[in-house]
Scaffold this active site. Structure first.
Site, PDB file in Angstrom:
ATOM      1  N   TYR A   1     -12.057  -1.638  -3.895  1.00 48.73           N
ATOM      2  CA  TYR A   1     -12.627  -1.873  -2.562  1.00 48.73           C
ATOM      3  C   TYR A   1     -14.154  -1.784  -2.559  1.00 48.73           C
ATOM      4  O   TYR A   1     -14.743  -1.471  -1.526  1.00 48.73           O
ATOM      5  CB  TYR A   1     -12.038  -0.883  -1.560  1.00 48.73           C
ATOM      6  CG  TYR A   1     -10.710  -1.324  -0.959  1.00 48.73           C
ATOM      7  CD1 TYR A   1     -10.588  -2.544  -0.276  1.00 48.73           C
ATOM      8  CD2 TYR A   1      -9.588  -0.507  -1.045  1.00 48.73           C
ATOM      9  CE1 TYR A   1      -9.381  -2.936   0.293  1.00 48.73           C
ATOM     10  CE2 TYR A   1      -8.373  -0.895  -0.465  1.00 48.73           C
ATOM     11  CZ  TYR A   1      -8.283  -2.105   0.198  1.00 48.73           C
ATOM     12  OH  TYR A   1      -7.101  -2.497   0.780  1.00 48.73           O
TER      13      TYR A   1
ATOM     14  N   PHE B   1     -15.389   3.784   6.833  1.00 50.30           N
ATOM     15  CA  PHE B   1     -14.031   4.202   6.486  1.00 50.30           C
ATOM     16  C   PHE B   1     -13.762   4.186   4.983  1.00 50.30           C
ATOM     17  O   PHE B   1     -12.630   4.423   4.550  1.00 50.30           O
ATOM     18  CB  PHE B   1     -13.002   3.329   7.220  1.00 50.30           C
ATOM     19  CG  PHE B   1     -13.160   1.843   6.999  1.00 50.30           C
ATOM     20  CD1 PHE B   1     -12.652   1.230   5.861  1.00 50.30           C
ATOM     21  CD2 PHE B   1     -13.808   1.048   7.944  1.00 50.30           C
ATOM     22  CE1 PHE B   1     -12.795  -0.139   5.652  1.00 50.30           C
ATOM     23  CE2 PHE B   1     -13.948  -0.333   7.749  1.00 50.30           C
ATOM     24  CZ  PHE B   1     -13.440  -0.911   6.599  1.00 50.30           C
TER      25      PHE B   1
ATOM     26  N   ARG C   1       2.443  -6.430   9.220  1.00 48.50           N
ATOM     27  CA  ARG C   1       1.706  -5.315   9.821  1.00 48.50           C
ATOM     28  C   ARG C   1       2.233  -4.968  11.211  1.00 48.50           C
ATOM     29  O   ARG C   1       2.297  -3.800  11.576  1.00 48.50           O
ATOM     30  CB  ARG C   1       0.208  -5.631   9.815  1.00 48.50           C
ATOM     31  CG  ARG C   1      -0.398  -5.453   8.410  1.00 48.50           C
ATOM     32  CD  ARG C   1      -1.771  -6.053   8.300  1.00 48.50           C
ATOM     33  NE  ARG C   1      -2.484  -5.601   7.104  1.00 48.50           N
ATOM     34  CZ  ARG C   1      -3.638  -6.117   6.698  1.00 48.50           C
ATOM     35  NH1 ARG C   1      -4.207  -7.088   7.397  1.00 48.50           N
ATOM     36  NH2 ARG C   1      -4.234  -5.651   5.618  1.00 48.50           N
TER      37      ARG C   1
ATOM     38  N   HIS D   1      -1.930  -5.501   1.504  1.00 54.00           N
ATOM     39  CA  HIS D   1      -3.242  -6.117   1.259  1.00 54.00           C
ATOM     40  C   HIS D   1      -3.043  -7.558   0.824  1.00 54.00           C
ATOM     41  O   HIS D   1      -2.059  -7.871   0.145  1.00 54.00           O
ATOM     42  CB  HIS D   1      -3.984  -5.375   0.124  1.00 54.00           C
ATOM     43  CG  HIS D   1      -5.193  -6.118  -0.378  1.00 54.00           C
ATOM     44  ND1 HIS D   1      -6.416  -6.016   0.233  1.00 54.00           N
ATOM     45  CD2 HIS D   1      -5.333  -7.028  -1.376  1.00 54.00           C
ATOM     46  CE1 HIS D   1      -7.271  -6.829  -0.398  1.00 54.00           C
ATOM     47  NE2 HIS D   1      -6.640  -7.455  -1.371  1.00 54.00           N
TER      48      HIS D   1
ATOM     49  N   THR E   1      -5.550  -7.062  10.629  1.00 57.92           N
ATOM     50  CA  THR E   1      -5.834  -5.744  10.032  1.00 57.92           C
ATOM     51  C   THR E   1      -5.307  -4.615  10.911  1.00 57.92           C
ATOM     52  O   THR E   1      -4.677  -3.675  10.428  1.00 57.92           O
ATOM     53  CB  THR E   1      -7.362  -5.588   9.849  1.00 57.92           C
ATOM     54  OG1 THR E   1      -7.867  -6.731   9.167  1.00 57.92           O
ATOM     55  CG2 THR E   1      -7.682  -4.334   9.060  1.00 57.92           C
TER      56      THR E   1
ATOM     57  N   GLU F   1      -9.789  -9.720  -7.742  1.00 54.71           N
ATOM     58  CA  GLU F   1      -8.688  -8.757  -7.528  1.00 54.71           C
ATOM     59  C   GLU F   1      -7.557  -8.961  -8.537  1.00 54.71           C
ATOM     60  O   GLU F   1      -6.973  -7.985  -9.019  1.00 54.71           O
ATOM     61  CB  GLU F   1      -8.181  -8.877  -6.085  1.00 54.71           C
ATOM     62  CG  GLU F   1      -9.219  -8.389  -5.087  1.00 54.71           C
ATOM     63  CD  GLU F   1      -8.840  -8.609  -3.626  1.00 54.71           C
ATOM     64  OE1 GLU F   1      -7.738  -9.130  -3.353  1.00 54.71           O
ATOM     65  OE2 GLU F   1      -9.652  -8.225  -2.756  1.00 54.71           O
TER      66      GLU F   1
ATOM     67  N   ASN G   1      -1.975   0.162   6.835  1.00 48.87           N
ATOM     68  CA  ASN G   1      -1.434  -1.096   7.349  1.00 48.87           C
ATOM     69  C   ASN G   1      -0.565  -1.849   6.341  1.00 48.87           C
ATOM     70  O   ASN G   1      -0.456  -3.069   6.375  1.00 48.87           O
ATOM     71  CB  ASN G   1      -2.556  -1.954   7.937  1.00 48.87           C
ATOM     72  CG  ASN G   1      -3.626  -2.272   6.916  1.00 48.87           C
ATOM     73  OD1 ASN G   1      -3.470  -1.986   5.733  1.00 48.87           O
ATOM     74  ND2 ASN G   1      -4.706  -2.881   7.362  1.00 48.87           N
TER      75      ASN G   1
ATOM     76  N   ARG H   1      -2.146 -14.117   4.161  1.00 46.36           N
ATOM     77  CA  ARG H   1      -2.868 -13.497   5.283  1.00 46.36           C
ATOM     78  C   ARG H   1      -2.080 -13.681   6.592  1.00 46.36           C
ATOM     79  O   ARG H   1      -2.044 -12.793   7.429  1.00 46.36           O
ATOM     80  CB  ARG H   1      -4.274 -14.107   5.433  1.00 46.36           C
ATOM     81  CG  ARG H   1      -5.196 -13.936   4.225  1.00 46.36           C
ATOM     82  CD  ARG H   1      -5.803 -12.586   4.065  1.00 46.36           C
ATOM     83  NE  ARG H   1      -6.488 -12.091   5.228  1.00 46.36           N
ATOM     84  CZ  ARG H   1      -7.157 -10.927   5.250  1.00 46.36           C
ATOM     85  NH1 ARG H   1      -7.235 -10.166   4.169  1.00 46.36           N
ATOM     86  NH2 ARG H   1      -7.725 -10.510   6.340  1.00 46.36           N
TER      87      ARG H   1
ATOM     88  N   LYS I   1       0.835  -1.202   0.000  1.00 45.72           N
ATOM     89  CA  LYS I   1       0.000   0.000   0.000  1.00 45.72           C
ATOM     90  C   LYS I   1       0.879   1.266   0.000  1.00 45.72           C
ATOM     91  O   LYS I   1       2.095   1.187   0.245  1.00 45.72           O
ATOM     92  CB  LYS I   1      -0.921  -0.042   1.220  1.00 45.72           C
ATOM     93  CG  LYS I   1      -1.943  -1.194   1.173  1.00 45.72           C
ATOM     94  CD  LYS I   1      -2.890  -1.131   2.368  1.00 45.72           C
ATOM     95  CE  LYS I   1      -3.921  -2.248   2.308  1.00 45.72           C
ATOM     96  NZ  LYS I   1      -4.938  -2.106   3.387  1.00 45.72           N
TER      97      LYS I   1
HETATM   98  P1  IDP Z   1      -7.938  -6.694   5.582  1.00 47.51           P
HETATM   99  O1  IDP Z   1      -7.096  -5.777   4.720  1.00 47.51           O
HETATM  100  O2  IDP Z   1      -7.168  -7.197   6.779  1.00 47.51           O
HETATM  101  O3  IDP Z   1      -8.582  -7.805   4.803  1.00 47.51           O
HETATM  102  P2  IDP Z   1     -10.572  -5.427   5.666  1.00 47.51           P
HETATM  103  O4  IDP Z   1     -11.528  -5.559   6.782  1.00 47.51           O
HETATM  104  O5  IDP Z   1     -10.851  -6.150   4.395  1.00 47.51           O
HETATM  105  O6  IDP Z   1      -9.110  -5.808   6.229  1.00 47.51           O
HETATM  106  O7  IDP Z   1     -10.432  -3.870   5.355  1.00 47.51           O
HETATM  107  C1  IDP Z   1      -9.786  -3.423   4.178  1.00 47.51           C
HETATM  108  C2  IDP Z   1      -8.859  -2.300   4.556  1.00 47.51           C
HETATM  109  O8  IDP Z   1      -9.626  -1.193   5.043  1.00 47.51           O
HETATM  110  C3  IDP Z   1      -7.879  -2.580   5.702  1.00 47.51           C
HETATM  111  O9  IDP Z   1      -6.726  -3.288   5.302  1.00 47.51           O
HETATM  112  C4  IDP Z   1      -7.543  -1.186   6.172  1.00 47.51           C
HETATM  113  O10 IDP Z   1      -6.627  -0.531   5.295  1.00 47.51           O
HETATM  114  C5  IDP Z   1      -8.906  -0.506   6.055  1.00 47.51           C
HETATM  115  N1  IDP Z   1      -9.673  -0.599   7.306  1.00 47.51           N
HETATM  116  C6  IDP Z   1     -10.268  -1.700   7.839  1.00 47.51           C
HETATM  117  N2  IDP Z   1     -10.908  -1.418   8.992  1.00 47.51           N
HETATM  118  C7  IDP Z   1     -10.733  -0.086   9.191  1.00 47.51           C
HETATM  119  C8  IDP Z   1     -11.155   0.816  10.203  1.00 47.51           C
HETATM  120  O11 IDP Z   1     -11.835   0.463  11.175  1.00 47.51           O
HETATM  121  N3  IDP Z   1     -10.762   2.127  10.063  1.00 47.51           N
HETATM  122  C9  IDP Z   1     -10.019   2.558   9.009  1.00 47.51           C
HETATM  123  N4  IDP Z   1      -9.608   1.745   8.018  1.00 47.51           N
HETATM  124  C10 IDP Z   1      -9.940   0.436   8.110  1.00 47.51           C
HETATM  125 MG    MG Z   2     -10.018  -7.700   3.256  1.00 47.53          MG
END
Ligand code: IDP
Ligand code: MG
Length: 138
Positions: A49, A57, A102, A115, A91, A126, A112, A85, A9
């Protein structure tokens, strides 16, 4: 054999850890079968996304993902989706296990660093979002 999509990212590119992320994937035995550096537009990030479009968010996430270049790659190997993962970590970096990407590099739950696709269906969507057949494998 399974394929998955990963992204370094914008915060990961800014922190100069592209090689570090790739190295961790390679050390786990995964093969990189496609790779490129691109700058997403806001609309590109929204399309990628789209599953999160109702989340609070979404606006902030898509601003972040389009603020600077990213490195996208297709990884192939046994259990590639779950392997990536696991190497990524949770996350929220505060909940991520020791030794994960992370835990080591993420700034916060949004920025973070990395992805990884979360299922075969999302991996398929994707991978095709970023790469055409000519760009994969070889
Ligand atoms: P993941 O990347 O671990 O699969 P997801 O729930 O799919 O997590 O969320 C996609 C992305 O959205 C996360 O990697 C992060 O960059 C962002 N994100 C997820 N939850 C939050 C939040 O509560 N606040 C702000 N950004 C978030
Ligand atoms: Mg995800």
């Amino acid at each position: 054999m399974e394929r998955t999509l990963s992204i370094v990212k914008p915060d990961g590119v800014e922190k100069n850890v592209i090689g570090e992320v790739i190295s961790r994937f390679e050390k786990s035995g995964l093969n990189i079968i496609a790779l490129k550096r691109v700058k997403l537009t806001k609309s590109d990030a929204e399309g990628f996304y789209t599953v999160h479009k109702e989340r609070p968010f979404f606006g902030s996430l898509t601003d972040f993902m389009s603020r600077g270049p990213v490195v996208v790659m297709v990884l192939e190997g046994e259990d590639a989706i779950s392997k990536v993962r696991e190497i990524m970590g949770a996350t929220n970096p505060q909940e991520a296990a020791e030794g994960t990407i992370r835990k080591d590099f993420a700034s916060n739950i949004e920025e973070n660093t990395v992805h990884g696709s979360d299922s075969p269906e999302s991996a398929d969507f994707e991978i095709n979002y970023f790469f055409n057949a000519l760009e994969i494998g070889g």
